[in-house]
Design an enzyme around this catalytic site. Structure first.
Site, PDB file in Angstrom:
ATOM      1  N   GLU A   1       9.051 -66.079 -11.478  1.00 30.41           N
ATOM      2  CA  GLU A   1       8.099 -65.974 -12.588  1.00 30.41           C
ATOM      3  C   GLU A   1       6.946 -65.028 -12.254  1.00 30.41           C
ATOM      4  O   GLU A   1       6.462 -64.295 -13.122  1.00 30.41           O
ATOM      5  CB  GLU A   1       7.540 -67.363 -12.936  1.00 30.41           C
ATOM      6  CG  GLU A   1       8.534 -68.325 -13.585  1.00 30.41           C
ATOM      7  CD  GLU A   1       9.412 -69.066 -12.582  1.00 30.41           C
ATOM      8  OE1 GLU A   1       9.413 -68.709 -11.373  1.00 30.41           O
ATOM      9  OE2 GLU A   1      10.110 -70.013 -12.990  1.00 30.41           O
TER      10      GLU A   1
ATOM     11  N   ARG B   1       8.307 -57.340  -5.212  1.00 30.73           N
ATOM     12  CA  ARG B   1       9.652 -57.043  -4.722  1.00 30.73           C
ATOM     13  C   ARG B   1      10.226 -58.217  -3.954  1.00 30.73           C
ATOM     14  O   ARG B   1       9.605 -58.738  -3.028  1.00 30.73           O
ATOM     15  CB  ARG B   1       9.626 -55.816  -3.819  1.00 30.73           C
ATOM     16  CG  ARG B   1       9.561 -54.527  -4.583  1.00 30.73           C
ATOM     17  CD  ARG B   1      10.915 -54.141  -5.148  1.00 30.73           C
ATOM     18  NE  ARG B   1      11.710 -53.420  -4.175  1.00 30.73           N
ATOM     19  CZ  ARG B   1      11.689 -52.095  -4.057  1.00 30.73           C
ATOM     20  NH1 ARG B   1      10.929 -51.352  -4.818  1.00 30.73           N
ATOM     21  NH2 ARG B   1      12.437 -51.489  -3.152  1.00 30.73           N
TER      22      ARG B   1
ATOM     23  N   ASP C   1      24.017 -46.579  10.442  1.00 29.92           N
ATOM     24  CA  ASP C   1      22.573 -46.708  10.209  1.00 29.92           C
ATOM     25  C   ASP C   1      21.994 -47.914  10.937  1.00 29.92           C
ATOM     26  O   ASP C   1      22.533 -49.010  10.839  1.00 29.92           O
ATOM     27  CB  ASP C   1      22.308 -46.923   8.705  1.00 29.92           C
ATOM     28  CG  ASP C   1      22.614 -45.672   7.885  1.00 29.92           C
ATOM     29  OD1 ASP C   1      22.427 -44.569   8.408  1.00 29.92           O
ATOM     30  OD2 ASP C   1      23.039 -45.830   6.728  1.00 29.92           O
TER      31      ASP C   1
ATOM     32  N   CYS D   1      14.438 -45.362  10.389  1.00 29.10           N
ATOM     33  CA  CYS D   1      13.304 -44.905   9.589  1.00 29.10           C
ATOM     34  C   CYS D   1      12.150 -45.898   9.603  1.00 29.10           C
ATOM     35  O   CYS D   1      12.324 -47.063   9.888  1.00 29.10           O
ATOM     36  CB  CYS D   1      13.745 -44.652   8.160  1.00 29.10           C
ATOM     37  SG  CYS D   1      14.631 -46.000   7.406  1.00 29.10           S
TER      38      CYS D   1
ATOM     39  N   HIS E   1      10.051 -40.708   0.158  1.00 30.07           N
ATOM     40  CA  HIS E   1       9.309 -41.736  -0.557  1.00 30.07           C
ATOM     41  C   HIS E   1       8.291 -41.128  -1.516  1.00 30.07           C
ATOM     42  O   HIS E   1       7.629 -41.844  -2.248  1.00 30.07           O
ATOM     43  CB  HIS E   1       8.635 -42.703   0.419  1.00 30.07           C
ATOM     44  CG  HIS E   1       9.634 -43.642   1.018  1.00 30.07           C
ATOM     45  ND1 HIS E   1      10.427 -43.281   2.075  1.00 30.07           N
ATOM     46  CD2 HIS E   1      10.005 -44.901   0.679  1.00 30.07           C
ATOM     47  CE1 HIS E   1      11.235 -44.289   2.373  1.00 30.07           C
ATOM     48  NE2 HIS E   1      11.002 -45.277   1.541  1.00 30.07           N
TER      49      HIS E   1
ATOM     50  N   CYS F   1      15.177 -40.166   4.892  1.00 33.77           N
ATOM     51  CA  CYS F   1      15.951 -41.363   4.574  1.00 33.77           C
ATOM     52  C   CYS F   1      16.846 -41.020   3.384  1.00 33.77           C
ATOM     53  O   CYS F   1      16.900 -39.866   2.952  1.00 33.77           O
ATOM     54  CB  CYS F   1      14.987 -42.514   4.260  1.00 33.77           C
ATOM     55  SG  CYS F   1      15.786 -44.134   4.222  1.00 33.77           S
TER      56      CYS F   1
END
Ligand code: GLN
Ligand code: ZN
Length: 764
Positions: A17, A517, A601, A645, A696, A728
């Site tokens: 929420e 996130r 990776d 990274c 980024h 990356c």
């Protein structure tokens, strides 16, 4: 007698929420009052839930709209000048600090100790003027009080706050302690005036190595806080490890209680019992706050009972090892999960019941929880011996690994010659890290396929078209080593987990990663093996579309372990080794399918590093061995790449070299090639691509600037070692911009081939 306590509860809500409210607020479809209402509802539900589950000591101020370290910055007035000089930062400033705004950089973000949670790094300088703004903890304390719950407010302790900060003027953050303490004292005073009796003061740095300056800071800080607020009781809270030799320091601090993480370090209990005053509150972290396995009640009870032989029972609290924010909220949201699997798990809500049961069992004896104990023992026995957990073949194979399996056939120099003959690449070869734009369209098609509204052939057709487009673009840009673009992958760990046996998944097991996130980590339940190839079809298809060399792409064993919930009945090293063997088979299949290059990776290698330096060598030993086990089965002519990274690599550069990958691509664009300093002291032996394009940022990197970075790299590295690549993967970028950026990157490589030193530069 033996009450149950918590140290923090998930903030996101059982159905995320908070995420939904935040994101609605950020796009403007919810106003500030609406966001505040949503947040207040979440807080109320959390308090009531804990109270209903029998928790006696319930925290407040463990909620956050974004991050608790950011909250602490606002609490003490540590707001850098670029965010304005308002005395009490409002919501706008708060989110600007978290997320930045055109022209104003956000605070830096980094991992919270050894968790996968990211906090915002306080940015301090000698000019920082601390001033208390206790409005947030006061509001939450009052809210809970109005529900009839007198909470124990949580504050991030002043020393851990400073040790988690950075100085923009380069000084030692601890120097700022004298200025910070009055702000803390004022916050404590305000909470006491509001009716708080206990404060949970989090000092996880007490479970790490401390410098003499750090230890002195603890003495100064707690003496000052005790002098300012002699009647307020402080529970000094440590977690993520044992306090070890810091116990001698802790016992001298003028606090009123101590919380210990007995999941990470049960062995510290006896020393703590011998050291701490008998009038202190002792909070025992016996339920794992970092993992989602159901507790074994007998084991937890044994620890609590041992404590009670030496410490008064009414001063013992039964607690999770740390805040429950690192586990998903509620197992009841997992409709459809296999019933056996579900019976082994415990999310934050279920852990509340465990705490209550353990406290009751300790107070009233086994008979009081007899039926729970019977059920719990049966569960533990079934879990331990289940075929979901035990796979004799995988175990035997892992046990049979020898030193030879960790060794390529020939040393790098010989491999290098053979690989150059096979690949015929130019100097400064160009490549990318693997993923290409995961556009809204890609996500939509995947969702449709999962929901059943798109059939498998239709989804395959879509992915093939996307892959072909990606290869065309790379050829057009003139890249030397191509990738297939990873369009079929939802996530670099989940994709492999779904194809390996020994893994389970949740539908709703979200944990906060940062801000709004959340991630849904896979669960490593049992022994791991690979039923069939996982990536070979896509790699083979991609190679069939081009004459350029194609790079097969897989996630490494350490990263898979690091980004999952891992079974806790065997050491992580053993889990990692089984995964490494499964990946070794995948790499063999990729090689047999004709892929000349395979990238493994390991972006999480660094973050697995233990908090205590004495444990680091052992970790790096098994982590490096697992990478080598995965990658050493190939022929000399097959080139192994790795990628890392966004962390600090300088201190583990020799372990990175020990991986013996033929080529590593590594983040450097953001830190302006800070990494290269490490190469002044350490001659990195193999191929290396210091990232020259910061993926980024939406900015298009300029060819000249990238060429300049490469020339800097060449001052520390042999030119024939150097590869040219972004920092990356490109999955967060758009097609139009990467076309331009990658062309510029290829241009930079051409410039270096033409003129390695630069027309007016010098090469040393
Ligand atoms: N190959 C992955 C990608 O390009 C690597 C991602 C990562 O390093 N986190 O997306
Ligand atoms: Zn990366």
């Amino acid at each position: 007698m033996f009450s149950a306590a918590t140290l923090g509860f998930p903030r996101i809500g059982p159905r995320r929420e908070l995420k939904h409210a935040l994101e609605a607020y950020w796009i403007g479809s919810l106003d500030a009052a609406g966001l505040e209402r949503a947040a207040a509802e979440i807080r109320t539900a959390r308090w009531l839930r804990q109270a209903h589950h029998g928790i006696a000591a319930i925290p407040s101020n463990d909620f956050s709209l974004y991050d608790h370290v950011l909250d602490t910055c606002c609490l003490v007035g540590a707001v850098p000048e670029r965010f304005g000089r308002a005395p009490a930062p409002g919501l706008q400033t708060y989110f600007r600090m978290a997320r930045g705004q055109a022209g104003i950089a956000a605070l830096e973000m980094t991992k919270w100790f050894d968790t996968n949670y990211h906090y915002l790094v306080p940015e301090l300088c000698s000019a920082t003027r601390f001033a208390a703004d206790p409005s947030k903890p006061l509001r939450e304390f009052a809210e809970a009080l109005s529900l009839g719950i007198r909470t124990r407010p949580v504050l991030l302790g002043p020393v851990t706050f400073l040790l988690s900060a950075k100085r923009s003027d380069g000084g030692d953050p601890l120097e700022l302690l004298p200025g910070l303490l009055p702000a803390y004292a004022a916050v404590l005073g305000a909470l006491r005036d509001a009716g708080a009796e206990w404060i949970q003061i989090d000092e996880p740095c007490l479970a790490t190595d401390l410098t003499p300056g750090g230890r002195a800071a603890y003495l100064t800080a707690y003496a000052a806080l005790a002098a300012a607020q002699p009647h307020l009781r402080l529970l000094l809270t440590t977690y993520f490890g044992g306090v070890g030799d810091q116990l001698a320091l802790i016992r001298t601090l003028p606090v009123h209680g101590l919380h210990l993480d007995l999941v990470r370090d049960p062995g510290q209990l006896d020393a703590a019992l011998a050291a701490i005053p008998r009038w202190w509150l002792l909070s025992l972290g016996v339920v794992d706050g970092r993992n989602l396995w159901r507790a074994e009640l007998d084991r937890a009870l044994a620890l609590v009972r041992r404590a009670a032989t030496q410490h008064p029972a009414d001063l013992i609290q039964v607690a999770p090892s740390c805040s429950l924010m690192h586990v998903p909220v509620d197992l009841d949201e997992e409709r459809g999960m296999d019933a056996t699997m579900a019976s082994w798990l415990s999310f934050a809500v279920q852990k509340l019941d465990e705490l209550k049961s353990i406290a009751l069992g300790a107070a009233s004896g086994d008979a009081a929880i007899a039926h729970l104990l019977v059920e719990n023992r049966a569960m533990a026995a079934a879990r331990a011996s289940s075929p979901l957990r035990q796979d004799a073949v995988a175990q035997a194979r892992a046990a049979a690994v020898t030193a030879d399996d960790l060794q390529r056939t020939s040393p790098f120099r010989q491999r290098d010659t053979l690989q150059r003959t096979r690949l015929r690449l130019p100097a400064f070869p160009t490549t990318t890290i693997g993923s290409f734009p995961q556009t809204a369209d890609v996500r939509r098609q995947r969702a449709a396929f999962k929901a059943g509204s798109l059939d498998e052939p239709g989804y395959e057709r879509f992915l093939r078209a996307e892959t072909a487009r990606c290869i065309r673009l790379q050829e057009d840009c003139g890249l030397d080593v191509l990738v297939h673009g990873e369009f079929e992958r939802n996530d670099m760990v989940e994709y492999f987990g779904e194809r390996l046996s020994g893994f389970a998944f949740t539908l709703n097991g979200w944990v906060q990663s940062y801000g709004s996130r959340c991630v849904k980590p896979p669960i490593i339940v049992g022994d791991v093996s690979r039923p069939q190839p996982m990536t070979v079809d896509w790699a083979r298809y991609a190679q069939s579309l081009t004459a350029k060399p194609m790079k097969g792409m897989i996630t490494g064993p350490v990263t898979i372990v690091q980004w999952s919930f891992v079974r806790d009945d065997v050491p992580r090293a053993r889990v990692c080794r089984q995964i490494a063997l499964a990946l070794r088979d995948e790499i063999a299949d990729l090689e047999a399918a004709g892929l000349p290059i395979i990238q493994v990776d390991e972006p999480a290698l660094r973050e697995g590093l233990p908090l205590r330096s004495c444990e680091r060598e052992a970790y790096l030993g098994w982590a490096v061995a697992c990478f080598r086990l995965a990658t050493s089965g190939v022929r000399d002519e097959t080139q192994i790449h790795t990628h890392m990274c966004y962390s600090e690599f300088n201190d583990i550069i020799s372990a990175i070299a020990d991986l013996d990958a033929d080529v590593i691509s590594i983040e450097t664009a953001r830190s302006r090639m800070e990494l290269l300093d490490a190469f002044e002291r350490f001659a990195y032996p193999n191929g290396i691509g210091p990232g020259v394009y910061d993926i980024h940022s939406p900015a298009i990197p300029d060819a000249g600037a990238m060429a300049a970075l490469l020339r800097r790299a060449c001052r520390h590295l042999r030119p024939e070692q150097v590869w040219v690549n972004p920092d990356c993967g490109l999955k967060t970028r758009g097609w139009a911009e990467i076309g331009v950026s990658l062309r510029n990157m290829v241009q930079a490589a051409l410039e270096l081939r033409r003129d390695p030193a630069g027309s007016n530069g010098t090469s040393q």
